[in-house]
Design a protein around this motif. Structure first.
Motif, PDB file in Angstrom:
ATOM      1  N   ASN A 168      71.998  77.785  28.871  1.00 57.02           N
ATOM      2  CA  ASN A 168      72.201  76.747  27.979  1.00 57.02           C
ATOM      3  C   ASN A 168      71.456  74.758  28.211  1.00 57.02           C
ATOM      4  OD1 ASN A 168      73.921  74.246  26.220  1.00 57.02           O
ATOM      5  ND2 ASN A 168      74.000  76.247  25.723  1.00 57.02           N
ATOM      6  N   SER A 169      70.435  74.208  27.449  1.00 54.92           N
ATOM      7  CA  SER A 169      69.968  73.062  28.036  1.00 54.92           C
ATOM      8  C   SER A 169      71.163  72.228  28.505  1.00 54.92           C
ATOM      9  CB  SER A 169      68.453  73.003  27.009  1.00 54.92           C
ATOM     10  OG  SER A 169      68.397  71.521  27.870  1.00 54.92           O
ATOM     11  N   ASP A 170      72.124  72.465  27.060  1.00 52.97           N
ATOM     12  CA  ASP A 170      72.872  71.167  27.128  1.00 52.97           C
ATOM     13  C   ASP A 170      74.230  71.658  28.114  1.00 52.97           C
ATOM     14  OD1 ASP A 170      71.894  70.549  24.622  1.00 52.97           O
ATOM     15  OD2 ASP A 170      73.406  71.156  23.848  1.00 52.97           O
ATOM     16  N   ASP A 171      74.544  72.123  28.878  1.00 51.74           N
ATOM     17  CA  ASP A 171      75.331  72.081  29.906  1.00 51.74           C
ATOM     18  C   ASP A 171      75.054  72.469  30.970  1.00 51.74           C
ATOM     19  OD1 ASP A 171      77.403  73.392  28.508  1.00 51.74           O
ATOM     20  OD2 ASP A 171      77.009  75.296  29.229  1.00 51.74           O
ATOM     21  N   ARG A 220      50.807  77.373  38.361  1.00 49.87           N
ATOM     22  CA  ARG A 220      49.440  76.961  37.710  1.00 49.87           C
ATOM     23  C   ARG A 220      49.659  77.168  35.611  1.00 49.87           C
ATOM     24  NH1 ARG A 220      46.795  82.742  40.457  1.00 49.87           N
ATOM     25  NH2 ARG A 220      47.685  81.460  42.688  1.00 49.87           N
ATOM     26  N   GLY A 221      48.975  76.162  35.627  1.00 45.32           N
ATOM     27  CA  GLY A 221      49.246  75.806  34.122  1.00 45.32           C
ATOM     28  C   GLY A 221      51.231  75.150  33.251  1.00 45.32           C
ATOM     29  N   ASN A 222      51.151  75.383  34.488  1.00 41.10           N
ATOM     30  CA  ASN A 222      52.989  74.529  34.205  1.00 41.10           C
ATOM     31  C   ASN A 222      52.993  72.933  34.016  1.00 41.10           C
ATOM     32  OD1 ASN A 222      55.308  73.814  34.536  1.00 41.10           O
ATOM     33  ND2 ASN A 222      56.108  75.465  35.301  1.00 41.10           N
ATOM     34  N   TRP A 223      52.114  72.764  32.576  1.00 42.67           N
ATOM     35  CA  TRP A 223      51.913  71.107  32.742  1.00 42.67           C
ATOM     36  C   TRP A 223      53.295  69.982  32.685  1.00 42.67           C
ATOM     37  CZ3 TRP A 223      47.705  69.187  33.347  1.00 42.67           C
ATOM     38  CH2 TRP A 223      46.333  70.196  33.423  1.00 42.67           C
ATOM     39  N   PRO A 224      54.717  70.604  31.863  1.00 40.12           N
ATOM     40  CA  PRO A 224      55.656  70.121  32.366  1.00 40.12           C
ATOM     41  C   PRO A 224      55.992  69.389  33.858  1.00 40.12           C
ATOM     42  CG  PRO A 224      56.453  72.412  31.293  1.00 40.12           C
ATOM     43  CD  PRO A 224      54.347  72.457  31.021  1.00 40.12           C
ATOM     44  N   TRP A 225      55.967  71.079  34.397  1.00 39.32           N
ATOM     45  CA  TRP A 225      56.133  70.572  35.944  1.00 39.32           C
ATOM     46  C   TRP A 225      55.906  69.375  36.618  1.00 39.32           C
ATOM     47  CZ3 TRP A 225      53.746  72.121  40.482  1.00 39.32           C
ATOM     48  CH2 TRP A 225      54.110  71.344  41.559  1.00 39.32           C
ATOM     49  N   GLU A 228      60.254  73.721  24.319  1.00 39.60           N
ATOM     50  CA  GLU A 228      61.220  74.404  24.916  1.00 39.60           C
ATOM     51  C   GLU A 228      62.017  75.299  24.266  1.00 39.60           C
ATOM     52  OE1 GLU A 228      63.843  71.694  27.085  1.00 39.60           O
ATOM     53  OE2 GLU A 228      62.266  70.602  28.224  1.00 39.60           O
ATOM     54  N   PRO A 229      62.247  74.537  23.123  1.00 43.43           N
ATOM     55  CA  PRO A 229      62.337  76.555  21.705  1.00 43.43           C
ATOM     56  C   PRO A 229      62.990  77.817  21.801  1.00 43.43           C
ATOM     57  CG  PRO A 229      63.322  73.934  20.709  1.00 43.43           C
ATOM     58  CD  PRO A 229      62.330  73.941  22.252  1.00 43.43           C
ATOM     59  N   ILE A 230      61.578  77.861  21.837  1.00 42.83           N
ATOM     60  CA  ILE A 230      60.609  78.412  22.040  1.00 42.83           C
ATOM     61  C   ILE A 230      60.519  79.224  23.463  1.00 42.83           C
ATOM     62  CG2 ILE A 230      57.991  79.443  22.095  1.00 42.83           C
ATOM     63  CD1 ILE A 230      57.199  77.802  20.047  1.00 42.83           C
ATOM     64  N   VAL A 231      60.003  78.554  24.356  1.00 40.59           N
ATOM     65  CA  VAL A 231      60.728  79.191  25.457  1.00 40.59           C
ATOM     66  C   VAL A 231      62.047  79.995  26.361  1.00 40.59           C
ATOM     67  CG1 VAL A 231      60.532  78.524  28.547  1.00 40.59           C
ATOM     68  CG2 VAL A 231      58.165  77.374  26.790  1.00 40.59           C
ATOM     69  N   THR A 232      62.919  78.854  25.847  1.00 35.84           N
ATOM     70  CA  THR A 232      64.403  79.952  25.896  1.00 35.84           C
ATOM     71  C   THR A 232      64.132  80.482  25.060  1.00 35.84           C
ATOM     72  OG1 THR A 232      64.725  76.782  25.990  1.00 35.84           O
ATOM     73  CG2 THR A 232      66.808  79.448  25.344  1.00 35.84           C
ATOM     74  N   GLU A 233      63.919  80.997  23.800  1.00 38.72           N
ATOM     75  CA  GLU A 233      64.145  82.162  22.843  1.00 38.72           C
ATOM     76  C   GLU A 233      63.454  83.091  23.899  1.00 38.72           C
ATOM     77  OE1 GLU A 233      63.819  81.330  18.814  1.00 38.72           O
ATOM     78  OE2 GLU A 233      65.033  79.469  18.576  1.00 38.72           O
ATOM     79  N   ASP A 234      62.449  83.011  24.118  1.00 35.55           N
ATOM     80  CA  ASP A 234      61.372  84.359  24.382  1.00 35.55           C
ATOM     81  C   ASP A 234      61.937  85.044  26.019  1.00 35.55           C
ATOM     82  OD1 ASP A 234      59.663  83.958  22.392  1.00 35.55           O
ATOM     83  OD2 ASP A 234      58.047  82.810  23.460  1.00 35.55           O
ATOM     84  N   VAL A 245      61.124  75.149  34.882  1.00 32.64           N
ATOM     85  CA  VAL A 245      61.040  76.737  36.126  1.00 32.64           C
ATOM     86  C   VAL A 245      61.830  77.770  34.530  1.00 32.64           C
ATOM     87  CG1 VAL A 245      62.732  78.331  36.880  1.00 32.64           C
ATOM     88  CG2 VAL A 245      62.742  75.945  37.616  1.00 32.64           C
ATOM     89  N   ASP A 246      61.865  77.227  33.728  1.00 32.94           N
ATOM     90  CA  ASP A 246      61.852  78.361  32.471  1.00 32.94           C
ATOM     91  C   ASP A 246      60.444  78.240  32.032  1.00 32.94           C
ATOM     92  OD1 ASP A 246      64.435  78.745  32.878  1.00 32.94           O
ATOM     93  OD2 ASP A 246      65.294  76.829  31.378  1.00 32.94           O
TER      94      ASP A 246
END
Length: 471
Positions: free
Chosen positions: A158-161, A243-248, A451-457, A363-364
């Protein structure tokens, strides 16, 4: 998206239920904060008083002491990614990050206590002892601080937590810092009864015992989730998550630049108050007021609800820059400068909170992109490495600017050019560097929206995996 899982209504519903139920209890947020509080309770003594202890208590020359501190800093920076890889390779019934609190809490406490204990040795032996204990204390802290960040993504999905837990962690971390820098010297004087070497050993020993107890409490209350118990990833696989982790990549760059600005400011602070404002007592006075940044840290979850994470970070960096400019315009008006300092501290502390939280989100993304969940490496590079390298680069920039304008501590009075260089380093250099970090966070906005797409997937993958295991 690199996934062999075909979404279905059942998987989507299961994923949504998994996210809804994956909450972090408030008591676990507090005990998670105990880890950073304990680390700062000891490590901030090293950061604030190590040079003073080596020269005024332990009995080393300032040149030897400076060389030992430089060596330890370099080794610590190298040790951060190594520690991250070790976390990724950890296989334990307690999880990946959590067991390190059990394994390293006692060595960390003992090495810091030994570091501030003066043995009856010859001059050469004392140098070897001091250097060895400093390196061991630094490395044991890295082995503690890396899991503090890497464990967060596995405490809850949970991102908020995560944001709330991270804010509480940094608030309690500042409490540890406050007690470390404020009370250790008076305590050492009180228990030493005129013997500084004895006093420091006893005082740090007391702090070490308290830190050890709180670290064990944090370990006992933690529960890691979202990990495969039988999965041990290789070093090659750990780096594959980058690799390809641009947000990181953006977070690492922005955080490294942030700590460079922060460290350049802190390195120049003593010189600014001693030479430009001609009052050394203001050094500890202003540093004491830095505790006010807790206000900003505690308010981060509230701001994130309206500005999102990238917007909150941009706002806090801008607030830091405003505070810095305020100090510059205040000149010799101490009251006005203190107001600017408080504004800058609130902004800087809050921005720091955001970076620690967002590196967990990357990390997600790395797992979503590559199928590899490399908590250790990604968070070690995004947190510990940035702090260590930023501190080194920031201090180097400050020293080079002042040296270029002829600063020398041996001079009874500094030239106008030298004092202008000190003022420029303390006030304006951080503003310029913070601006670069701010621009990077504007770019990060695109990835936060994803991020919502990543979290749901990821939740769908875990729901399907649970279904397969149940069958």
């Amino acid at each position: 998206m690199n996934s062999n899982i075909e979404p279905s209504d059942h998987n989507v519903a299961a994923a949504q239920a998994l996210l809804k139920n994956d909450r972090l209890p408030f008591h676990r947020k507090i005990t998670y904060g105990f880890t950073d509080m304990s680390g700062n309770l000891l490590y901030c003594i090293i950061g604030s008083y190590m040079l003073y202890f080596f020269t005024n208590v332990f009995g080393l020359s300032v040149g030897t002491a400076g060389s030992l501190l430089l060596l330890g800093r370099v080794i610590d920076a190298i040790g951060a990614p190594v520690m991250g890889v070790l976390v990724d390779h950890t296989h334990s019934k307690y999880g990946k990050s959590r067991p390190w609190f059990l394994w390293m809490s006692l060595p960390f406490a003992i090495f810091v206590w030994l570091l501030f204990t003066t043995p009856a040795l010859g001059s050469t032996a004392k140098i070897i002892y001091a250097g060895g204990m400093y390196i061991f204390a630094e490395l044991s802290y890295t082995a503690m601080s890396t899991p503090i960040t890497s464990v967060l993504p596995n405490l809850t999905a949970n991102s908020d937590d995560r944001m709330s837990a991270n804010s509480i962690r940094l608030v309690l971390g500042n409490v540890g810092n406050f007690f470390a820098v404020t009370f250790i010297m008076p305590l050492a004087s009180a228990v030493g009864h005129g013997n500084d070497q004895r006093g420091w050993s006893i005082a740090v020993g007391i702090y070490a015992l308290v830190a050890f107890i709180f670290l064990l409490i944090g370990f006992l209350d933690m529960r890691e989730k979202n990990i495969e118990k039988d999965e041990i990833i290789t070093i090659k696989e750990s780096f594959k998550a980058t690799r390809g982790n641009w947000p990181w990549m953006i977070i690492v760059a922005a955080n490294l630049i942030y700590w460079t600005a922060y460290s350049a400011r802190n390195a120049a602070l003593p010189y600014y108050f001693q030479y430009n404002l001609s009052d050394k007592s203001l050094i500890s006075f202003f540093n004491g007021f830095s505790i006010i940044q807790i206000i900003g840290m505690a308010s981060v979850p509230f701001f994130c609800k309206f500005l999102h994470k990238w917007g909150t970070t941009v706002f806090m960096l801008a607030l830091t820059m405003i505070g810095q400019v305020w100090i510059g315009l205040a000149g010799s008006n101490v009251t006005s400068a203190l107001i600017g300092w408080c504004i800058a501290c609130i902004g800087a502390g809050s921005a720091c909170t955001m970076f620690f939280a967002m590196v967990g989100d990357t990390v997600d993304f790395g797992e979503w992109k590559s199928g590899i969940r490399a908590n250790g490496l990604l968070t070690a590079m995004g947190a510990s490495f940035c702090i260590q390298m930023g501190a080194g680069i920031g201090s180097f920039i400050a020293a080079k600017i002042m040296a270029a304008f002829g600063f020398s501590a041996a001079k009874a009075a500094q030239t106008t050019g030298t004092m202008n260089a000190i003022s420029f380093t303390f006030i304006w250099v951080p503003v310029i560097i913070y601006a670069v970090s701010l621009i990077l966070m504007v770019i990060y906005r695109k990835w936060e929206h994803h991020e919502p797409i990543v979290t749901e997937d990821l939740a769908e993958r875990r729901a399907q995996l649970q279904s397969k295991n149940a069958n």
